[in-house]
Design a protein around this motif. Structure first.
Motif, PDB file in Angstrom:
ATOM      1  N   PRO A 168       0.913  -1.130   0.037  1.00 26.19           N
ATOM      2  CA  PRO A 168      -0.055  -0.103   0.039  1.00 26.19           C
ATOM      3  C   PRO A 168       0.790   1.317   0.104  1.00 26.19           C
ATOM      4  O   PRO A 168       0.572   2.166  -0.643  1.00 26.19           O
ATOM      5  N   GLU A 169       2.012   1.352   0.516  1.00 32.95           N
ATOM      6  CA  GLU A 169       2.669   2.634   0.693  1.00 32.95           C
ATOM      7  C   GLU A 169       3.764   2.932  -0.364  1.00 32.95           C
ATOM      8  O   GLU A 169       4.663   2.261  -0.362  1.00 32.95           O
ATOM      9  N   GLY A 170       3.084   3.594  -1.233  1.00 32.09           N
ATOM     10  CA  GLY A 170       4.110   4.040  -2.303  1.00 32.09           C
ATOM     11  C   GLY A 170       5.653   4.539  -1.849  1.00 32.09           C
ATOM     12  O   GLY A 170       5.392   5.074  -1.063  1.00 32.09           O
ATOM     13  N   PHE A 212       7.224  -3.330   7.865  1.00 35.37           N
ATOM     14  CA  PHE A 212       8.427  -4.005   7.364  1.00 35.37           C
ATOM     15  C   PHE A 212       8.721  -3.315   5.811  1.00 35.37           C
ATOM     16  O   PHE A 212       7.586  -3.292   5.288  1.00 35.37           O
ATOM     17  N   ARG A 213       9.835  -2.533   5.739  1.00 32.11           N
ATOM     18  CA  ARG A 213       9.994  -1.802   4.628  1.00 32.11           C
ATOM     19  C   ARG A 213      11.473  -2.168   4.261  1.00 32.11           C
ATOM     20  O   ARG A 213      12.401  -1.892   4.954  1.00 32.11           O
ATOM     21  N   ALA A 214      11.457  -2.442   2.862  1.00 31.56           N
ATOM     22  CA  ALA A 214      12.858  -2.844   2.317  1.00 31.56           C
ATOM     23  C   ALA A 214      13.696  -1.481   1.898  1.00 31.56           C
ATOM     24  O   ALA A 214      14.025  -1.687   0.661  1.00 31.56           O
ATOM     25  N   VAL A 351      11.518  16.355  12.894  1.00 29.03           N
ATOM     26  CA  VAL A 351      11.471  15.051  12.640  1.00 29.03           C
ATOM     27  C   VAL A 351       9.941  14.497  12.420  1.00 29.03           C
ATOM     28  O   VAL A 351       9.309  14.755  13.311  1.00 29.03           O
ATOM     29  N   GLU A 352       9.752  13.903  11.192  1.00 24.62           N
ATOM     30  CA  GLU A 352       8.268  13.422  11.202  1.00 24.62           C
ATOM     31  C   GLU A 352       8.260  12.099  11.986  1.00 24.62           C
ATOM     32  O   GLU A 352       8.954  11.444  11.801  1.00 24.62           O
ATOM     33  N   ILE A 353       7.243  12.282  12.904  1.00 25.96           N
ATOM     34  CA  ILE A 353       6.940  10.842  13.486  1.00 25.96           C
ATOM     35  C   ILE A 353       5.545  10.636  13.508  1.00 25.96           C
ATOM     36  O   ILE A 353       5.421   9.285  13.482  1.00 25.96           O
TER      37      ILE A 353
HETATM   38  O1  4AD Z   1       4.500   7.949   6.946  1.00 28.82           O
HETATM   39  P1  4AD Z   1       4.429   6.455   6.818  1.00 28.82           P
HETATM   40  O2  4AD Z   1       5.055   5.689   5.893  1.00 28.82           O
HETATM   41  O3  4AD Z   1       2.587   6.364   6.702  1.00 28.82           O
HETATM   42  C1  4AD Z   1       1.836   5.053   6.712  1.00 28.82           C
HETATM   43  O4  4AD Z   1       2.517   4.206   6.953  1.00 28.82           O
HETATM   44  C2  4AD Z   1       0.705   5.603   6.590  1.00 28.82           C
HETATM   45  N1  4AD Z   1      -0.230   4.204   6.438  1.00 28.82           N
HETATM   46  C3  4AD Z   1      -0.008   6.104   7.927  1.00 28.82           C
HETATM   47  C4  4AD Z   1      -1.410   6.528   7.729  1.00 28.82           C
HETATM   48  O5  4AD Z   1      -2.238   6.012   8.492  1.00 28.82           O
HETATM   49  N2  4AD Z   1      -1.894   7.237   6.785  1.00 28.82           N
HETATM   50  O6  4AD Z   1       4.637   5.943   8.319  1.00 28.82           O
HETATM   51  C5  4AD Z   1       4.112   6.353   9.338  1.00 28.82           C
HETATM   52  C6  4AD Z   1       5.021   6.776  10.350  1.00 28.82           C
HETATM   53  C7  4AD Z   1       6.362   7.672  10.057  1.00 28.82           C
HETATM   54  O7  4AD Z   1       5.925   8.993  10.113  1.00 28.82           O
HETATM   55  C8  4AD Z   1       7.565   7.104  11.028  1.00 28.82           C
HETATM   56  O8  4AD Z   1       7.245   7.988  12.103  1.00 28.82           O
HETATM   57  C9  4AD Z   1       7.204   5.832  11.098  1.00 28.82           C
HETATM   58  O9  4AD Z   1       6.057   5.443  10.926  1.00 28.82           O
HETATM   59  N3  4AD Z   1       8.156   5.142  10.203  1.00 28.82           N
HETATM   60  C10 4AD Z   1       9.183   4.835  10.240  1.00 28.82           C
HETATM   61  N4  4AD Z   1      10.092   4.566  11.522  1.00 28.82           N
HETATM   62  C11 4AD Z   1      11.288   4.063  11.377  1.00 28.82           C
HETATM   63  N5  4AD Z   1      11.779   3.461  10.376  1.00 28.82           N
HETATM   64  C12 4AD Z   1      11.156   3.441   9.004  1.00 28.82           C
HETATM   65  N6  4AD Z   1      11.783   3.108   7.959  1.00 28.82           N
HETATM   66  C13 4AD Z   1       9.881   4.009   8.968  1.00 28.82           C
HETATM   67  N7  4AD Z   1       8.726   4.353   8.012  1.00 28.82           N
HETATM   68  C14 4AD Z   1       7.706   4.845   8.781  1.00 28.82           C
END
Ligand code: 4AD
Ligand code: MG
Length: 429
Positions: A168-170, A212-214, A351-353
């Motif tokens: 889902p997360e482009g 889980f993000r590659a 920092v984006e949280i």
């Molecule tokens: O900004 P992200 O990618 O948003 C989502 O996953 C949406 N599904 C959220 C939604 O409900 N719209 O990820 C959300 C948060 C980021 O702001 C960051 O704090 C954390 O998850 N995050 C990570 N933290 C550490 N390492 C990573 N690779 C991260 N990716 C996202």
């Protein structure tokens, strides 16, 4: 059961009586005729004072032990205002429960710091350090506060699949795996499932989620396996309802942590202020204006680490929202508002949280957006189905737990806020 947690449990009524305590030998100071053993458990330390001429055999045995050996010691609990806790133990008997090999791969109290990789390679020892124990005590309280607050707001805790067929997360990559004779992925977030949950009637749900993000990048604020508070709520008017929930949750967590975990905050030398609500909101366009002279990014680009930091420095706010991002910078599920998305990021000290949005709940619009983004709609048919038989307006956010803790505790590297980090090169321990 052996007695542990003695630095908390023992009190004046134990003075003069025999007690049994157990823990790790953190340090041994042998002065010849007298030796001091420092015994540690998760609640603190105590001193065991052994006198050679009174218990010569025991003295010999104890002073020869290696650091970090686990022992249980039975002895007299004696008041002594000269030592920590105001009491000490004069041992009569000792049992070695587990002898530590020597030398240790990593010291627990050594003044000279080991390099970061060595600490992570020996994480079970690294986690014995009191600063690290405090980080995870605070993490535990952070989650307790989250459960309290979200339940008070009528949310239900859920658990959704972590093995899936879609991504889902482009913008971020997936880990693939073999699922019998098919290909599957580890979820990047519970995004699709928490939205599907909005079609069930459970109108407020949350999950302590695994992401889980590659992602290839190897930075101090990215993990390849991370955790988040992910929530979704239905019957909202717009994204403002979601931002309100995010700021109220944040404030509640901050109040809870500063009152319930003050001693751990002290160990980490941090005393955060309680943020006032509502948090400042600035639009993407306003944020871009603020930093225009200091960056070469143009309208439509997403903010990078540098831009986020610049915005934070310029705004001088601890927590703030950036709202109304250009539609194309946000995932397909974000609700459009002209050329913008009804989306927001929550920043903490630049920092984006968290990221969140109102979602598209109309099936046709959703399909149109997916087609526009050249997505394989067939792959998402199970998700789309949930939008065809009654889907209320909804939205939610995901807040990174390690990101939040890293900023709160100013530990400088996100890896310190998860027990066993997974990054570009690290898959063990
Ligand atoms: O900004 P992200 O990618 O948003 C989502 O996953 C949406 N599904 C959220 C939604 O409900 N719209 O990820 C959300 C948060 C980021 O702001 C960051 O704090 C954390 O998850 N995050 C990570 N933290 C550490 N390492 C990573 N690779 C991260 N990716 C996202
Ligand atoms: Mg984001």
């Amino acid at each position: 059961m052996l007695r542990t947690h003695y630095s908390q449990d023992v009190d004046t009524k134990d003075y003069g009586s025999t007690v049994t305590v157990a823990g790790w030998i953190e340090d041994i100071r042998n002065l010849g005729g007298i030796a001091f053993l420092i015994l540690r458990d998760r609640t603190g330390k105590i001193q065991v004072t052994v006198i050679k001429k009174e218990t010569p055999e025991l003295f010999k045995e104890l002073v020869s032990l290696s650091r970090e050996t686990v022992v249980s010691i039975t002895g007299l609990c004696q008041e002594n205002t000269q030592v920590m806790n105001n009491w000490e133990i004069l041992p009569q008997q000792a049992h070695i429960l587990s002898l530590a090999e020597s030398p240790l791969p990593l010291g627990v109290i050594d003044k000279v710091g080991a390099d970061f990789d060595t600490t992570l390679d020996n994480r079970f020892i690294d986690l014995r350090k009191k600063e690290n124990q405090s980080i995870f005590a605070i993490r535990d309280a952070f989650l307790t506060a989250t459960h309290h607050f979200l339940h008070s707001q009528g949310f239900l805790e859920i658990h959704t699949p972590k093995i899936t067929t879609t991504s889902p997360e482009g913008g971020t990559e997936v880990f693939s795996l073999q699922y019998f004779d098919r290909k599957a992925y580890l979820v990047q977030s519970p995004q699709l499932y928490k939205q599907i949950m909005m079609a069930t009637g459970f109108d407020r749900v949350y999950e302590i989620a695994w992401y889980f993000r590659a992602e290839e990048h190897d930075t101090s604020r990215h993990l390849n396996e991370s955790t988040a508070i992910d929530l979704e709520m239905a019957f909202i008017d717009n994204e403002e309802d979601i931002m309100k929930m995010a700021e109220d949750l944040t404030q509640y967590i901050m109040i809870y942590l500063t009152t319930q975990r003050k001693s751990d905050m002290d160990i980490l030398a941090t005393s955060p202020e309680i943020p006032q609500t509502p948090f400042t909101r600035i639009t993407y366009d306003e944020a871009l204006d603020l930093i225009q002279k200091k960056t070469d990014m143009t309208w439509g680009d997403d903010f990078g680490t540098l831009e986020e930091r610049l915005i934070g420095e310029t705004l001088q706010e601890t927590f703030y929202f950036i709202t109304q991002y250009p539609l194309e910078t946000k995932p397909f599920y974000s609700m459009p508002n002209g050329k913008y998305a009804r989306s927001f990021d929550l920043s903490y000290q630049g920092v984006e949280i968290a990221s969140g949005a109102q979602r598209i709940h109309q099936h046709d619009l959703l399909q149109k957006r997916m087609a526009h983004m050249a997505m394989d709609i067939d792959n998402f048919s199970e998700y789309l189905k949930a939008f065809r038989y009654g889907m209320p307006p909804h939205g939610g956010f995901g807040l990174g737990i390690e990101r939040f803790l890293m900023e709160l505790l100013q530990v400088g590297n996100i890896r310190k806020c998860i027990l066993f980090p997974r990054d570009r090169t690290r898959l063990t321990p």
